[in-house]
Write a protein that holds these residues in place. Structure first.
Motif, mmCIF file in Angstrom:
data_model
loop_
_atom_site.group_PDB
_atom_site.id
_atom_site.type_symbol
_atom_site.label_atom_id
_atom_site.label_comp_id
_atom_site.label_asym_id
_atom_site.label_seq_id
_atom_site.Cartn_x
_atom_site.Cartn_y
_atom_site.Cartn_z
ATOM 1 N N PRO A 1 -13.374 53.225 17.137
ATOM 2 C CA PRO A 1 -12.760 53.560 18.442
ATOM 3 C C PRO A 1 -11.876 52.431 18.974
ATOM 4 C CG PRO A 1 -15.034 52.905 18.751
ATOM 5 C CD PRO A 1 -14.814 52.920 17.259
ATOM 6 N N TYR A 2 -10.763 52.195 18.291
ATOM 7 C CA TYR A 2 -9.861 51.120 18.703
ATOM 8 C C TYR A 2 -9.386 51.359 20.141
ATOM 9 C CZ TYR A 2 -9.703 49.872 13.774
ATOM 10 O OH TYR A 2 -10.051 49.501 12.500
ATOM 11 N N GLY A 3 -9.365 50.285 20.902
ATOM 12 C CA GLY A 3 -8.914 50.365 22.285
ATOM 13 C C GLY A 3 -9.999 50.703 23.284
ATOM 14 N N GLU A 4 -11.212 50.996 22.804
ATOM 15 C CA GLU A 4 -12.304 51.362 23.711
ATOM 16 C C GLU A 4 -13.256 50.201 23.977
ATOM 17 O OE1 GLU A 4 -14.321 54.929 22.622
ATOM 18 O OE2 GLU A 4 -12.466 56.022 22.158
ATOM 19 N N GLY A 5 -13.065 49.070 23.294
ATOM 20 C CA GLY A 5 -13.911 47.907 23.547
ATOM 21 C C GLY A 5 -13.681 47.354 24.938
ATOM 22 N N ARG A 6 -14.744 46.874 25.569
ATOM 23 C CA ARG A 6 -14.670 46.380 26.949
ATOM 24 C C ARG A 6 -14.909 44.875 26.987
ATOM 25 N NH1 ARG A 6 -19.594 49.945 28.986
ATOM 26 N NH2 ARG A 6 -20.409 48.779 27.197
ATOM 27 N N PHE A 7 -14.159 44.207 27.868
ATOM 28 C CA PHE A 7 -14.483 42.807 28.147
ATOM 29 C C PHE A 7 -15.661 42.779 29.103
ATOM 30 C CE2 PHE A 7 -14.115 39.241 31.135
ATOM 31 C CZ PHE A 7 -14.354 38.199 30.254
ATOM 32 N N LEU A 8 -16.698 42.042 28.739
ATOM 33 C CA LEU A 8 -17.909 41.956 29.549
ATOM 34 C C LEU A 8 -18.068 40.548 30.099
ATOM 35 C CD1 LEU A 8 -20.421 43.863 27.216
ATOM 36 C CD2 LEU A 8 -19.065 44.793 29.105
ATOM 37 N N TYR A 9 -18.263 40.445 31.391
ATOM 38 C CA TYR A 9 -18.618 39.150 31.956
ATOM 39 C C TYR A 9 -20.052 38.828 31.572
ATOM 40 C CZ TYR A 9 -14.419 38.765 34.790
ATOM 41 O OH TYR A 9 -13.113 38.631 35.196
ATOM 42 N N PRO A 10 -20.325 37.608 31.144
ATOM 43 C CA PRO A 10 -21.693 37.251 30.757
ATOM 44 C C PRO A 10 -22.657 37.423 31.913
ATOM 45 C CG PRO A 10 -20.119 35.562 30.067
ATOM 46 C CD PRO A 10 -19.386 36.479 30.985
ATOM 47 N N ARG A 11 -23.871 37.805 31.579
ATOM 48 C CA ARG A 11 -24.933 37.938 32.589
ATOM 49 C C ARG A 11 -25.677 36.619 32.647
ATOM 50 N NH1 ARG A 11 -27.134 43.795 32.906
ATOM 51 N NH2 ARG A 11 -29.015 42.701 33.545
ATOM 52 N N GLN A 12 -25.558 35.932 33.747
ATOM 53 C CA GLN A 12 -26.077 34.572 33.853
ATOM 54 C C GLN A 12 -27.602 34.519 33.847
ATOM 55 O OE1 GLN A 12 -24.192 33.156 37.413
ATOM 56 N NE2 GLN A 12 -22.193 32.979 36.465
ATOM 57 N N THR A 13 -28.252 35.599 34.228
ATOM 58 C CA THR A 13 -29.720 35.608 34.302
ATOM 59 C C THR A 13 -30.348 35.179 32.983
ATOM 60 O OG1 THR A 13 -29.587 37.439 35.863
ATOM 61 C CG2 THR A 13 -31.716 37.039 34.821
ATOM 62 N N PHE A 14 -29.802 35.651 31.872
ATOM 63 C CA PHE A 14 -30.441 35.425 30.585
ATOM 64 C C PHE A 14 -30.098 34.065 29.999
ATOM 65 C CE2 PHE A 14 -30.376 39.977 31.106
ATOM 66 C CZ PHE A 14 -31.679 40.300 30.786
ATOM 67 N N MET A 15 -29.274 33.283 30.674
ATOM 68 C CA MET A 15 -28.977 31.941 30.189
ATOM 69 C C MET A 15 -30.043 30.939 30.603
ATOM 70 S SD MET A 15 -26.463 32.133 28.317
ATOM 71 C CE MET A 15 -26.412 30.366 28.084
ATOM 72 N N LEU A 16 -31.012 31.366 31.406
ATOM 73 C CA LEU A 16 -31.998 30.433 31.929
ATOM 74 C C LEU A 16 -33.297 30.463 31.138
ATOM 75 C CD1 LEU A 16 -31.392 31.065 35.724
ATOM 76 C CD2 LEU A 16 -30.396 29.321 34.251
#
Length: 329
Positions: A302-317
């Motif tokens: 599905p070219y063109g359907e990928g989304r840019f996702l902002y990282p979820r900071q909760t799981f970095m801790l």
């Protein structure tokens, strides 16, 4: 309307290598139910697999795309290769040029991935010589959670305000990966910095950053992830200076760590209700891939359907994983 889809005959493989025969129900792009108890009566479509077919979360590819970003045909070919290896999301590295152009560079990389079939996020790649509190703040303002620091100079060559760094580290989820070159690094005077010196520089940077409160991962650069099957199969750690071969279980644990480092863990990289239905299913007759709940084939990504996702900071801790797998003493 989102469709309920029931997967029958599957065995779920969790991040620690645990296997559990279980049906799976998808609802639209998400995993709805494990075990089939809730989704049994809701399923509108059913996919039947041979008993014992193994279901894994799709893998995360974490490496630069610099070699294909300006070549549409090569870009699509790389995506097909990622698909064949079981990847369903990726992290691209944005080279740092200057503080003024960094926001524009991030937007530019998002535009370059407009044809992506997979969801993705970004991290910043900078030389150690460019390290500064201003750089950290700029990355933080962009809502990114990881900085790759290419160790080409010792910390003594960079003026560090330790008090300011500690204040920043206590307020930001930003983690730092020290990227140590495998080969000697040429200097402006024509001399080369030997590998032993680079390792010492890496250890010194590591000590400086950890003492300031940062979560730090240190490792040597690996070859292109496509040849090593990503960072989960081979890694070179600074403390041991040798290749470390990972078993399948270690590979899954390292994949989980990579998802945590990238800030995508939770919505990606796990088999749990509410997570994106990015699945890889290994059966006797081959491999099948689901991307955001839809079964996909290599010739119809599905070219063109990928989304840019902002990282979820909760799981970095979650530090227990980082200390055990990444913070090599």
């Amino acid at each position: 309307m989102a469709t309920f889809r029931r997967l029958i005959g599957t065995t779920l493989v969790y991040g620690e290598g645990k296997r559990e025969p279980s049906e799976l129900t998808l609802h639209g792009e998400k995993i709805y139910d494990l075990g089939g108890m809730l989704g049994f009566h809701l399923a509108e479509e059913t996919d039947l697999f041979a008993e014992g077919s193994l279901v894994y979360p799709g893998k995360l590819y974490d490496a630069p795309f610099w070699d294909v970003l300006y070549q549409p045909a090569a870009y699509r070919e790389k995506m097909k290769k990622l698909y064949r290896l079981g990847y369903t999301s990726f992290v691209d590295w944005v080279p740092f040029h200057s503080l003024q152009t960094l926001p524009q560079d991030v937007r530019y990389h998002q535009a370059l991935h407009a044809d992506a079939p997979f969801d993705y996020t970004l991290k910043i790649f900078a030389r150690a010589a460019d390290f500064s509190l201003q750089l950290l703040r700029a990355v933080d303002r962009l809502k990114l959670v990881e900085l790759v620091l290419y160790v080409d100079t010792p910390p003594l060559a960079v003026r560090l305000d330790r008090r300011a760094l500690k204040d920043f580290a206590t307020q930001s989820p930003l983690s730092i990966r020290l990227d140590l070159p495998k080969d000697p690094v040429p200097q402006e005077n024509g001399y080369f910095v030997e590998k032993s010196s680079l390792v010492n520089w890496g250890k010194t940077w590591y000590d400086e950053l950890v003492s300031s409160g940062f979560r730090v991962c240190r490792q040597f650069s690996s070859p292109d992830g496509l040849e090593t099957d990503g960072l989960e199969m081979k890694a070179m750690y600074a403390a041991s200076d040798r290749h470390v071969e990972h078993s399948a279980r270690d590979a899954q644990r390292l994949q989980k760590l990579m998802y945590m480092q990238s800030g995508l863990y939770g919505i990606k990289g796990r088999l749990a209700p509410g997570a994106d239905a990015d699945l890889v299913i290994d059966t006797a007759d081959g491999r099948h891939t689901y991307l955001r709940g839809k079964r996909i084939e290599e010739d119809h990504l599905p070219y063109g359907e990928g989304r840019f996702l902002y990282p979820r900071q909760t799981f970095m801790l979650i530090d227990s994983f980082l200390k055990k797998d990444c913070m090599v003493q």
